[in-house]
Write a protein that holds these residues in place. Structure first.
Motif, PDB file in Angstrom:
ATOM      1  N   HIS A 163       0.735  -1.172  -0.051  1.00  0.00           N
ATOM      2  CA  HIS A 163       0.127  -0.045  -0.016  1.00  0.00           C
ATOM      3  C   HIS A 163       0.763   1.295  -0.133  1.00  0.00           C
ATOM      4  CE1 HIS A 163      -3.597  -2.248   0.811  1.00  0.00           C
ATOM      5  NE2 HIS A 163      -2.749  -3.107   1.739  1.00  0.00           N
ATOM      6  N   ALA A 164       2.214   1.241  -0.103  1.00  0.00           N
ATOM      7  CA  ALA A 164       3.018   2.339  -0.137  1.00  0.00           C
ATOM      8  C   ALA A 164       4.270   2.320  -1.016  1.00  0.00           C
ATOM      9  CB  ALA A 164       3.280   2.506   1.503  1.00  0.00           C
ATOM     10  N   GLY A 165       3.862   2.352  -2.114  1.00  0.00           N
ATOM     11  CA  GLY A 165       5.098   2.160  -3.142  1.00  0.00           C
ATOM     12  C   GLY A 165       6.076   3.137  -2.877  1.00  0.00           C
ATOM     13  N   SER A 166       5.754   4.388  -2.974  1.00  0.00           N
ATOM     14  CA  SER A 166       6.613   5.559  -2.834  1.00  0.00           C
ATOM     15  C   SER A 166       7.449   5.517  -1.494  1.00  0.00           C
ATOM     16  CB  SER A 166       5.770   7.055  -2.911  1.00  0.00           C
ATOM     17  OG  SER A 166       4.960   7.037  -1.973  1.00  0.00           O
ATOM     18  N   ALA A 167       7.010   4.796  -0.453  1.00  0.00           N
ATOM     19  CA  ALA A 167       7.942   4.679   0.717  1.00  0.00           C
ATOM     20  C   ALA A 167       8.829   3.749   0.770  1.00  0.00           C
ATOM     21  CB  ALA A 167       6.835   4.369   1.901  1.00  0.00           C
ATOM     22  N   VAL A 168       8.655   2.714   0.044  1.00  0.00           N
ATOM     23  CA  VAL A 168       9.675   1.407  -0.309  1.00  0.00           C
ATOM     24  C   VAL A 168      10.735   2.196  -1.355  1.00  0.00           C
ATOM     25  CG1 VAL A 168      10.092  -0.843  -1.332  1.00  0.00           C
ATOM     26  CG2 VAL A 168       7.974  -0.413   0.104  1.00  0.00           C
ATOM     27  N   ALA A 169      10.323   2.776  -2.310  1.00  0.00           N
ATOM     28  CA  ALA A 169      11.361   3.478  -3.078  1.00  0.00           C
ATOM     29  C   ALA A 169      11.940   4.383  -2.510  1.00  0.00           C
ATOM     30  CB  ALA A 169      10.374   4.163  -4.529  1.00  0.00           C
ATOM     31  N   GLU A 170      11.719   5.082  -1.646  1.00  0.00           N
ATOM     32  CA  GLU A 170      12.437   6.178  -0.835  1.00  0.00           C
ATOM     33  C   GLU A 170      13.526   5.254  -0.018  1.00  0.00           C
ATOM     34  OE1 GLU A 170      13.440   9.907   0.819  1.00  0.00           O
ATOM     35  OE2 GLU A 170      12.551   9.028  -1.150  1.00  0.00           O
ATOM     36  N   ILE A 171      12.952   4.207   0.531  1.00  0.00           N
ATOM     37  CA  ILE A 171      14.032   3.366   1.373  1.00  0.00           C
ATOM     38  C   ILE A 171      15.311   3.035   0.474  1.00  0.00           C
ATOM     39  CG2 ILE A 171      14.585   1.149   2.457  1.00  0.00           C
ATOM     40  CD1 ILE A 171      11.713   1.546   3.497  1.00  0.00           C
ATOM     41  N   VAL A 172      14.910   2.423  -0.866  1.00  0.00           N
ATOM     42  CA  VAL A 172      16.070   2.076  -1.777  1.00  0.00           C
ATOM     43  C   VAL A 172      16.944   3.444  -2.185  1.00  0.00           C
ATOM     44  CG1 VAL A 172      16.615   1.449  -4.298  1.00  0.00           C
ATOM     45  CG2 VAL A 172      14.461   0.477  -2.972  1.00  0.00           C
ATOM     46  N   ASN A 173      16.081   4.403  -2.459  1.00  0.00           N
ATOM     47  CA  ASN A 173      16.950   5.927  -2.816  1.00  0.00           C
ATOM     48  C   ASN A 173      17.744   6.477  -1.846  1.00  0.00           C
ATOM     49  OD1 ASN A 173      16.162   5.456  -5.603  1.00  0.00           O
ATOM     50  ND2 ASN A 173      14.396   6.680  -5.150  1.00  0.00           N
ATOM     51  N   THR A 174      17.470   6.162  -0.617  1.00  0.00           N
ATOM     52  CA  THR A 174      18.038   6.767   0.570  1.00  0.00           C
ATOM     53  C   THR A 174      19.117   5.580   1.451  1.00  0.00           C
ATOM     54  OG1 THR A 174      16.283   6.589   1.810  1.00  0.00           O
ATOM     55  CG2 THR A 174      16.647   8.773   0.743  1.00  0.00           C
ATOM     56  N   THR A 175      18.363   4.747   2.319  1.00  0.00           N
ATOM     57  CA  THR A 175      18.825   4.241   3.348  1.00  0.00           C
ATOM     58  C   THR A 175      19.977   2.991   2.519  1.00  0.00           C
ATOM     59  OG1 THR A 175      17.336   4.494   4.999  1.00  0.00           O
ATOM     60  CG2 THR A 175      18.699   2.504   5.177  1.00  0.00           C
ATOM     61  N   MET A 176      19.397   2.386   1.546  1.00  0.00           N
ATOM     62  CA  MET A 176      20.087   1.233   0.880  1.00  0.00           C
ATOM     63  C   MET A 176      21.388   1.717   0.044  1.00  0.00           C
ATOM     64  SD  MET A 176      18.745  -1.253   2.431  1.00  0.00           S
ATOM     65  CE  MET A 176      19.305  -2.396   1.423  1.00  0.00           C
ATOM     66  N   GLN A 177      21.571   2.956   0.100  1.00  0.00           N
ATOM     67  CA  GLN A 177      22.637   3.391  -0.833  1.00  0.00           C
ATOM     68  C   GLN A 177      23.968   2.994  -0.252  1.00  0.00           C
ATOM     69  OE1 GLN A 177      22.303   5.484  -4.035  1.00  0.00           O
ATOM     70  NE2 GLN A 177      20.099   4.607  -3.798  1.00  0.00           N
ATOM     71  N   GLU A 178      24.111   3.286   0.830  1.00  0.00           N
ATOM     72  CA  GLU A 178      25.317   2.983   1.536  1.00  0.00           C
ATOM     73  C   GLU A 178      25.623   1.423   1.502  1.00  0.00           C
ATOM     74  OE1 GLU A 178      25.942   4.767   5.122  1.00  0.00           O
ATOM     75  OE2 GLU A 178      24.514   3.414   6.311  1.00  0.00           O
ATOM     76  N   VAL A 179      24.616   0.595   1.440  1.00  0.00           N
ATOM     77  CA  VAL A 179      24.711  -0.798   1.768  1.00  0.00           C
ATOM     78  C   VAL A 179      25.108  -1.407   0.242  1.00  0.00           C
ATOM     79  CG1 VAL A 179      23.336  -2.970   2.094  1.00  0.00           C
ATOM     80  CG2 VAL A 179      22.991  -0.925   3.579  1.00  0.00           C
TER      81      VAL A 179
END
Length: 380
Positions: free
Chosen positions: A54-70
């Motif tokens: 129910h929250a596609g933009s929220a999941v995309a934001e995690i990819v585009n922020t938090t997961m970058q350094e991983v």
């Protein structure tokens, strides 16, 4: 081995011209895909799909922020390292399993796709898989709470037009209407058609009460009869032995599946590669299912990125699993803006043989599917 130089995600949406038949969850307005992309320094690009609910933009934001350094700076084959860091830092230690696990799923799939393209090999060969085709059953949005005759016409389209020998019907509407639909399909198609049923978490009534009748009708499994927060209900239903019990699309990583399997809650194990942590985690779950002697039948999400990844997992898992095929007439994320060489015929599905996942993404056409925000299921 080239390193990953960029990671990004975006939501793409396809709004239905006519809304599909209702399920327990309601009737969807659209298909949403969180499209994840990794780019390597040699120009190789890998794609993956994250489910979002129910929250596609929220999941995309995690990819585009938090997961970058991983992810950025790693080589595309380092899927286990990305998985381990994500679980250690976010999923297990911080209790943030939902969005982070969905984000990881698309990233992991995209990394496998990129690695296959770098190596010039399909993903299943990198995984050691050799089986190339699998038994299928028809699922998707098209089989819902319609009248029995309309449902039978839709099943007939799948059987005659797509070669399906098994379908998954939806229950969770009302006991009498649910049984009428299942009974009508059984009477119409006889024993030549395998039937499974899915309650989609059984929101409206205790669907477990239908187990005796479903067993008498030869139903192959009852899927998600209860919310996943009550595994004891699954254990109790399974102990009655009237119909096999299936679940997994809404469970987390392998640690959750291990707990459910240990409890004796499942006959059929159903992870979704776009929800559970990607290909890497799905293979761990497949090993748990095989060791416990349980059936492995992964759930699918919206696009052929997910479908192809699922087929590669089935190949690596041993080749005796069951593939859920999308029975929709129109799905541009299956054979449009995304497309693959997967062939479904005579009740079997073939694994793509091109490098990576074997999926083509038409980047130029993505502009025709702008991402929408919010839940695709309106409030009922």
């Amino acid at each position: 081995m080239p390193r990953i130089t960029s990671l990004d995600a975006r939501v793409v949406s396809y709004r239905f011209a006519a809304r599909p038949e209702p399920l327990s969850l309601g009737s969807a307005l659209r298909r949403d895909v969180v499209l994840v992309r990794v780019t390597c320094e040699d120009g190789s690009v890998g794609y993956g799909e994250s489910f979002h609910g129910h929250a596609g933009s929220a999941v995309a934001e995690i990819v585009n922020t938090t997961m970058q350094e991983v992810v950025v700076g790693r080589e595309p084959h380092e899927t286990v390292a990305v998985n381990a860091e994500t679980f250690r830092r976010f999923v297990l230690a911080a209790g943030m399993s939902g969005g982070l696990l969905l984000a990881l799923s698309g990233i992991d799939i995209a990394m496998w796709d990129a690695w296959g393209k770098v190596k010039g090999e399909p993903v299943h060969r990198l995984l050691g898989g050799s089986a190339t085709d699998f038994e299928v059953y028809g699922g998707g949005f098209t089989l819902g709470f319609q009248p029995p005759d309309e449902l039978a016409r839709e099943v007939r389209r799948m059987v005659d037009g797509m070669g399906f020998r098994a379908v998954k019907l939806r229950i969770g509407d009302a006991p009498e209407r649910d049984l009428a639909r299942v009974r009508h399909i059984r009477e119409t198609f006889g024993g030549e058609l395998d039937i499974m049923v899915d309650a989609n978490l059984g929101h409206r009534y205790d669907v477990g009460r239908l187990a005796p009748e479903l067993g008498d009708l030869g139903v192959g499994w009852l899927e998600e009869p209860y919310p996943t927060g009550s595994p004891e209900s699954f254990v109790a239903l399974r102990s009655r032995g009237r119909v096999p019990v299936a679940a997994g699309e809404n469970l987390g990583g392998a640690h959750e599946f291990a707990d459910w399997i240990r409890r004796g809650a499942l006959d059929v194990v159903q992870p979704d590669v776009s929800r559970v942590g990607g290909i890497t985690e799905a293979l761990r779950i497949a090993a748990l299912a095989r060791a416990a002697g349980l059936r492995f039948a992964p759930h699918i999400s919206h696009s052929c990125l997910n479908h192809a990844a699922t087929l590669h997992v089935l190949s690596a898992a041993g080749g005796d699993g069951l593939f859920e095929a999308d029975g929709s007439v129109v799905n541009p994320f299956r054979d449009g803006v995304f497309s693959s060489e997967t062939v479904i015929a005579d009740g079997r599905a073939s694994v793509p043989q091109d490098p990576g996942l074997g999926v083509v993404v038409d980047e130029a056409a993505l502009a025709d599917y702008p991402g929408e925000r919010g839940s695709p299921f309106p409030r009922t």
